[in-house]
Design a protein around this motif. Structure first.
Motif, mmCIF file in Angstrom:
data_model
loop_
_atom_site.group_PDB
_atom_site.id
_atom_site.type_symbol
_atom_site.label_atom_id
_atom_site.label_comp_id
_atom_site.label_asym_id
_atom_site.label_seq_id
_atom_site.Cartn_x
_atom_site.Cartn_y
_atom_site.Cartn_z
ATOM 1 N N PHE A 51 0.836 -1.204 0.000
ATOM 2 C CA PHE A 51 0.000 0.000 0.000
ATOM 3 C C PHE A 51 0.871 1.253 0.000
ATOM 4 C CE2 PHE A 51 -4.483 -1.190 1.155
ATOM 5 C CZ PHE A 51 -4.316 -2.552 1.102
ATOM 6 N N GLU A 52 0.475 2.248 -0.748
ATOM 7 C CA GLU A 52 1.020 3.593 -0.602
ATOM 8 C C GLU A 52 0.482 4.091 0.737
ATOM 9 O OE1 GLU A 52 2.645 5.296 -3.228
ATOM 10 O OE2 GLU A 52 2.922 7.103 -2.035
ATOM 11 N N THR A 53 1.352 4.267 1.696
ATOM 12 C CA THR A 53 0.875 4.478 3.062
ATOM 13 C C THR A 53 1.216 5.863 3.582
ATOM 14 O OG1 THR A 53 1.112 2.121 3.456
ATOM 15 C CG2 THR A 53 0.922 3.513 5.399
ATOM 16 N N GLU A 54 0.223 6.534 4.127
ATOM 17 C CA GLU A 54 0.417 7.861 4.722
ATOM 18 C C GLU A 54 0.038 7.781 6.196
ATOM 19 O OE1 GLU A 54 1.063 10.638 2.760
ATOM 20 O OE2 GLU A 54 0.300 10.154 0.742
ATOM 21 N N GLU A 55 0.638 8.639 6.983
ATOM 22 C CA GLU A 55 0.240 8.730 8.384
ATOM 23 C C GLU A 55 -0.184 10.158 8.664
ATOM 24 O OE1 GLU A 55 2.484 6.244 11.329
ATOM 25 O OE2 GLU A 55 4.022 6.395 9.784
ATOM 26 N N VAL A 56 -1.229 10.297 9.446
ATOM 27 C CA VAL A 56 -1.704 11.642 9.731
ATOM 28 C C VAL A 56 -2.115 11.736 11.197
ATOM 29 C CG1 VAL A 56 -4.019 11.044 8.894
ATOM 30 C CG2 VAL A 56 -3.336 13.426 8.967
ATOM 31 N N ASP A 57 -1.790 12.881 11.782
ATOM 32 C CA ASP A 57 -2.165 13.145 13.171
ATOM 33 C C ASP A 57 -3.553 13.784 13.166
ATOM 34 O OD1 ASP A 57 -2.545 14.122 15.687
ATOM 35 O OD2 ASP A 57 -0.648 15.233 15.796
ATOM 36 N N MET A 58 -4.516 13.115 13.767
ATOM 37 C CA MET A 58 -5.898 13.587 13.664
ATOM 38 C C MET A 58 -6.172 14.833 14.511
ATOM 39 S SD MET A 58 -7.243 12.042 11.243
ATOM 40 C CE MET A 58 -8.897 12.686 11.413
ATOM 41 N N ASP A 59 -5.130 15.345 15.218
ATOM 42 C CA ASP A 59 -5.273 16.674 15.806
ATOM 43 C C ASP A 59 -5.300 17.722 14.694
ATOM 44 O OD1 ASP A 59 -5.519 16.003 18.418
ATOM 45 O OD2 ASP A 59 -3.380 16.179 18.898
ATOM 46 N N VAL A 79 -3.790 13.596 -5.515
ATOM 47 C CA VAL A 79 -3.908 12.583 -6.562
ATOM 48 C C VAL A 79 -3.562 11.214 -5.975
ATOM 49 C CG1 VAL A 79 -3.041 11.833 -8.805
ATOM 50 C CG2 VAL A 79 -3.309 14.279 -8.314
ATOM 51 N N ALA A 80 -4.454 10.260 -6.213
ATOM 52 C CA ALA A 80 -4.235 8.922 -5.657
ATOM 53 C C ALA A 80 -3.049 8.263 -6.344
ATOM 54 C CB ALA A 80 -5.492 8.088 -5.847
ATOM 55 N N PRO A 81 -2.361 7.395 -5.614
ATOM 56 C CA PRO A 81 -1.232 6.693 -6.240
ATOM 57 C C PRO A 81 -1.714 5.852 -7.411
ATOM 58 C CG PRO A 81 -1.823 5.733 -4.112
ATOM 59 C CD PRO A 81 -2.590 6.991 -4.236
ATOM 60 N N LYS A 82 -0.838 5.602 -8.340
ATOM 61 C CA LYS A 82 -1.184 4.775 -9.498
ATOM 62 C C LYS A 82 -0.822 3.312 -9.221
ATOM 63 C CE LYS A 82 -2.796 7.184 -13.085
ATOM 64 N NZ LYS A 82 -3.947 7.577 -12.257
ATOM 65 N N SER A 83 -1.713 2.447 -9.609
ATOM 66 C CA SER A 83 -1.439 1.004 -9.609
ATOM 67 C C SER A 83 -1.186 0.405 -8.235
ATOM 68 C CB SER A 83 -0.234 0.671 -10.509
ATOM 69 O OG SER A 83 -0.501 1.097 -11.809
ATOM 70 N N ARG A 84 -1.608 1.077 -7.222
ATOM 71 C CA ARG A 84 -1.529 0.476 -5.893
ATOM 72 C C ARG A 84 -2.583 1.095 -4.979
ATOM 73 N NH1 ARG A 84 4.239 2.590 -3.684
ATOM 74 N NH2 ARG A 84 3.881 0.788 -2.376
ATOM 75 N N PRO A 85 -3.050 0.319 -4.019
ATOM 76 C CA PRO A 85 -4.029 0.875 -3.084
ATOM 77 C C PRO A 85 -3.350 1.814 -2.097
ATOM 78 C CG PRO A 85 -3.458 -1.364 -2.457
ATOM 79 C CD PRO A 85 -2.730 -1.093 -3.738
ATOM 80 N N ARG A 86 -4.177 2.584 -1.424
ATOM 81 C CA ARG A 86 -3.647 3.554 -0.474
ATOM 82 C C ARG A 86 -4.132 3.199 0.928
ATOM 83 N NH1 ARG A 86 -5.240 9.798 -1.528
ATOM 84 N NH2 ARG A 86 -3.109 10.263 -2.191
ATOM 85 N N ALA A 87 -3.234 3.350 1.885
ATOM 86 C CA ALA A 87 -3.637 3.211 3.293
ATOM 87 C C ALA A 87 -3.305 4.515 4.002
ATOM 88 C CB ALA A 87 -2.901 2.050 3.955
ATOM 89 N N ILE A 88 -4.212 4.971 4.816
ATOM 90 C CA ILE A 88 -3.952 6.169 5.616
ATOM 91 C C ILE A 88 -4.146 5.792 7.084
ATOM 92 C CG2 ILE A 88 -4.536 8.584 6.020
ATOM 93 C CD1 ILE A 88 -5.865 8.628 3.237
ATOM 94 N N ILE A 89 -3.056 5.873 7.818
ATOM 95 C CA ILE A 89 -3.112 5.567 9.246
ATOM 96 C C ILE A 89 -3.478 6.864 9.965
ATOM 97 C CG2 ILE A 89 -1.858 4.567 11.206
ATOM 98 C CD1 ILE A 89 -1.847 2.727 8.769
ATOM 99 N N CYS A 90 -4.640 6.900 10.568
ATOM 100 C CA CYS A 90 -5.116 8.118 11.229
ATOM 101 C C CYS A 90 -4.829 8.007 12.725
ATOM 102 C CB CYS A 90 -6.610 8.297 10.985
ATOM 103 S SG CYS A 90 -7.053 8.357 9.233
ATOM 104 N N HIS A 91 -3.750 8.652 13.147
ATOM 105 C CA HIS A 91 -3.378 8.601 14.562
ATOM 106 C C HIS A 91 -4.324 9.486 15.358
ATOM 107 C CE1 HIS A 91 0.498 6.465 14.153
ATOM 108 N NE2 HIS A 91 0.564 7.057 12.962
ATOM 109 N N GLY A 92 -5.069 8.884 16.234
ATOM 110 C CA GLY A 92 -6.033 9.672 16.992
ATOM 111 C C GLY A 92 -6.129 9.213 18.424
ATOM 112 N N VAL A 93 -7.178 9.659 19.063
ATOM 113 C CA VAL A 93 -7.378 9.389 20.479
ATOM 114 C C VAL A 93 -8.795 8.842 20.646
ATOM 115 C CG1 VAL A 93 -7.638 10.464 22.752
ATOM 116 C CG2 VAL A 93 -5.794 11.205 21.210
#
Lengths: 272, 316
Positions: free
Chosen positions: A204-212, A224-238
C-alpha cells in the motif's frame, strides 16, 4: 462547503448529536465513535466522497464502508445531516421502530454500503466493489474505514494481500488508530507496530496523519491517488476524542446509561 | 460432477459478462479455457477463503453473479460468519461450490471432510442448499442457479457417479423429485444417496417390500409438502444422507414429520453419519459402509425398522 469545512465546529455538533443518541438509547460505543468523527467529516463534508443523498444507490457513487461498524454513532448524524434519511431517525437509535442499530445495516439505512459490526469483513467487500468498478469501466472509488483493534483479524490481512495483488488504485483504507481497543491499549492486547510499515510491506502507498490536524487528512484525500496500488492512511487519533474525561477512558468504549451530570459535563465541554 | 459444474459456470459466463468465477487455489489447469477466453471474469485468489467470500459479496453488490469454488469444508466451516453476514444477511447472488461434500476426502482425514456443511449452511437465513446426485442433475441445478435469487451452497460429490437422475421428471430448485412412487417404505434422499436408495430399494423388492424414493436435490428451501404427501402413504420413512444426522436432511425430514401431524405417523429413522469425527481413513465407500450407508445395510435397517414395535404411550 469544501474549502471552508470547520472541523472544530462540525466535530462538536456531531459529538453533541452522538451524545443525544446515547442518552435516548441508553447505550452506544461512544469512544469508538468520537475518534472517528473527523475522519468521516473529511470524507463526507470535505468534498471527497461523490455521493447523492437523494439517490443513495446511484451506480456511479463512491462507496464508503465503515468496517468498524461499532463506530456507527459517528456516521448516523452525518448521513442524516446530508439528507440520506430524516433527522428524526437519530432519536430512534437502537429502538424497535428505528432503522439505526448499534451496528449499521446496508438494507435498512440509505447511504450504508455494507452491514458491518462483525470485524474484518469490510475490506474484502470493498475490494469486490473496487474490482467491479474496474470491470465496468466506472471511475467510482471505494473507501474502507477499519479500526485498529479490527486489524487483529486475519481477514484484514488477507484483504490487504489481494488489494495489492489487483493494484487497486481506486481503493483507500483508513485506519482509525486510536490506540485503544475494548480491553486495553492496542500495544498491550495485540501490538500493531510497526503499523505503517506493515501496510507498506503489503503493497500500500501508506500515509500517516495526526488527527489533531484533520485538515491534513483532507489534503491527502484530495491529493492525486497513487497509481497502480491501493492507499492506506493511518489516522493517529485518540479514543473518545473531544471530551476530556472520555478521552483514553476505556469505560467509554461502550457506554450504558449516562448520568445527568455526565451529560451536562459533555455539553459544557462541547460548548454548544 | 465438479467438472460439469464448472463447465456450466463457463457457459453462463460466456453468455453474461456479469457472471464471475473465483477459485481459491485449485488444481493446476482448472478451467484453463475459461481463463483464456474470459480473463476478466476469472479469478484465482489463493488460500484466502474468508477474503474471497467478502470479495464475492462486494462484486455481487455491484451487480455480478459470483461462483466460488473450493473444498466444501473450507467454505462452510471456516467461513461461517462471512456466509451468514456478507451473503445471507445481504441476500446476495453468490454461489458457493463446495468440492468433496461428505466423505469424499476420506483418505485425507477429518480436516477435509464436509460432514456438517449442510447443517451449518441450513442455519443461515436466505441460504439455498443444493446437493445434486449426478453430473446431469448438477447441470440442471447450475442452469437454474442463473435466475435464482440470494446465496446458494452447492454440494459437489466425488464425480463419476452413475447417472440416475431423469430429465423427464423435470427440475425445479426447491421441489423434491419423486423418483419412485411411495410404497410401504419411503426413502428421502439428497446428493449421491439417491444411488444407494435405488440399490437398497431393489434389494427390498426381492423380499416383497415396496419402496418409494423422494429425492431432495434442494435441502433448503425444503419441500415439506412433497414429503408429507409421500409420507402419508408410507408405513416407514428413512432419510439417507452422507452427512451428520444433526441438522441436515434427516433433521429437515424429522422436523417436518413431527410438525406435520399426519393422521397415521410413519415409523421413522435417520440414516446418516453419527455425531462423531470419523476414526478411520480408507475410502469414501469404506466409510459409508462403516456408518451403515451401503445398500445392504440400508436394506437391513429398513427391515428392522419395519418390524419395530411401537413405543407404548406413557400410562398406556
Amino acid at each position: 462547503m469544501t474549502e471552508t469545512l470547520d472541523f472544530r465546529k462540525q466535530g462538536r455538533q456531531v459529538r453533541r448529536k452522538i451524545t443525544e443518541m446515547v442518552v435516548a438509547a441508553g447505550r452506544g460505543h461512544v469512544g469508538s465513535a468520537f475518534s472517528l468523527v473527523e475522519i468521516l467529516l473529511a470524507l463526507y463534508k470535505g468534498g471527497v466522497l461523490r455521493v447523492d443523498p437523494r439517490n443513495p444507490r446511484w451506480p456511479d457513487r463512491d462507496r464508503l464502508i465503515l468496517s468498524k461498524g461499532h463506530g456507527a454513532l459517528a456516521l448516523y448524524p452525518i448521513l442524516a445531516d446530508l439528507g440520506f434519511f430524516p433527522e428524526s431517525e437519530l432519536m430512534k437509535y437502537c429502538r424497535r421502530d428505528g432503522i439505526l442499530g448499534g451496528h449499521p445495516e446496508h438494507h435498512k439505512i440509505p447511504g450504508v454500503e455494507a452491514s458491518t459490526g462483525a470485524l474484518g469483513h469490510g475490506l474484502s467487500i470493498g475490494i469486490g466493489m473496487a474490482l467491479a468498478a474496474r470491470m465496468d469501466g466506472k471511475d467510482y472509488r471505494v473507501f474502507v474505514i477499519t479500526g485498529d483493534g479490527e486489524c487483529d483479524e486475519g481477514s484484514i490481512w488477507e484483504g490487504a494481500l489481494h488489494a495489492a495483488k489487483h493494484k487497486l488504485d481506486n481503493l483507500t483504507v483508513l485506519v482509525d488508530y486510536n490506540k485503544q481497543q475494548s480491553y486495553s491499549d492496542v500495544s498491550e492486547v495485540c501490538p500493531l507496530e510497526p503499523f505503517a510499515d506493515k501496510w507498506r510491506a503489503f503493497g500500500f502507498e501508506t500515509e500517516e496523519v495526526d488527527m489533531d490536524h484533520p485538515e491534513r487528512l483532507l489534503k491527502i484525500l484530495k491529493s492525486v491517488a497513487p497509481k497502480s496500488r491501493p492507499r492506506a492512511i493511518i489516522c493517529h487519533g485518540v479514543k473518545g476524542k473531544g471530551v476530556s474525561f472520555i478521552e483514553r477512558n476505556l469505560a467509554w468504549h461502550h457506554k450504558g446509561k449516562l448520568t445527568d451530570q455526565e451529560v451536562v459535563n459533555i455539553y459544557n465541554e462541547l460548548e454548544i | 460432477m465438479r467438472k460439469r459444474c464448472l463447465e456450466v459456470v463457463h457457459r453462463l459466463a460466456k453468455k453474461n459478462k456479469n457472471v464471475i468465477f473465483v477459485g481459491s487455489d485449485l488444481g493446476v489447469g482448472v478451467l484453463d479455457n475459461f481463463k483464456k477466453e474470459l480473463p476478466g471474469q476469472w479469478f484465482m485468489e489463493g488460500v484466502s477463503e474468508q477474503h474471497i467470500i467478502g470479495m464475492a459479496a462486494g462484486l455481487a453488490m455491484s451487480g455480478k453473479t459470483v461462483y466460488f469454488n473450493t473444498i466444501a469444508t473450507f467454505i462452510t466451516r471456516r467461513c461461517l460468519e462471512q456466509n451468514a453476514i456478507d451473503l445471507g444477511l445481504a441476500n446476495l447472488k453468490v454461489r458457493l461450490l463446495g468440492s468433496g461434500g461428505g466423505l469424499v476426502y476420506a483418505p485425507l482425514g477429518p480436516t477435509h471432510l464436509a460432514t456438517e456443511d449442510i447443517a451449518l449452511m441450513r442455519s443461515i437465513p436466505n441460504m439455498t442448499i443444493v446437493a445434486p446426485c449426478d453430473a446431469e442433475e448438477m447441470e440442471r441445478a447450475m442452469l437454474a442457479s442463473e435466475s435464482w435469487d440470494g446465496p446458494m451452497y452447492v454440494r459437489i460429490a466425488k464425480g463419476g457417479e452413475a447417472v440416475v437422475s431423469r430429465p423427464e421428471l423435470g427440475f425445479e430448485l426447491g421441489r423434491a423429485i419423486q423418483i419412485q412412487e411411495p410404497g410401504e417404505v419411503l426413502f428421502a434422499t439428497t446428493g449421491v444417496m439417491l444411488q444407494r436408495a435405488l440399490e437398497a430399494s431393489a434389494l427390498l423388492a426381492k423380499d416383497g417390500i415396496s419402496s418409494g424414493i423422494l429425492h431432495f436435490h434442494t435441502v433448503k428451501p425444503f419441500d415439506s409438502a412433497a414429503l408429507l404427501q409421500a409420507a402419508a402413504k408410507s408405513r416407514a420413512v428413512l432419510s439417507l444422507e452422507e452427512h451428520t444426522v444433526l441438522g441436515g436432511l434427516g433433521s429437515a425430514v424429522a422436523e417436518t414429520l413431527a410438525e406435520g401431524n399426519l393422521e397415521r405417523p410413519p415409523l421413522f429413522k435417520r440414516l446418516g453419519l453419527p455425531d462423531a469425527f470419523p476414526d478411520q481413513y480408507g475410502s469414501q465407500n469404506s466409510l459409508l459402509e462403516r456408518y451403515g450407508l451401503s445398500a445392504p445395510l440400508i436394506a437391513a435397517e429398513t427391515r428392522r425398522l419395519m418390524s419395530e414395535r411401537l413405543t407404548p404411550a406413557i400410562g398406556g
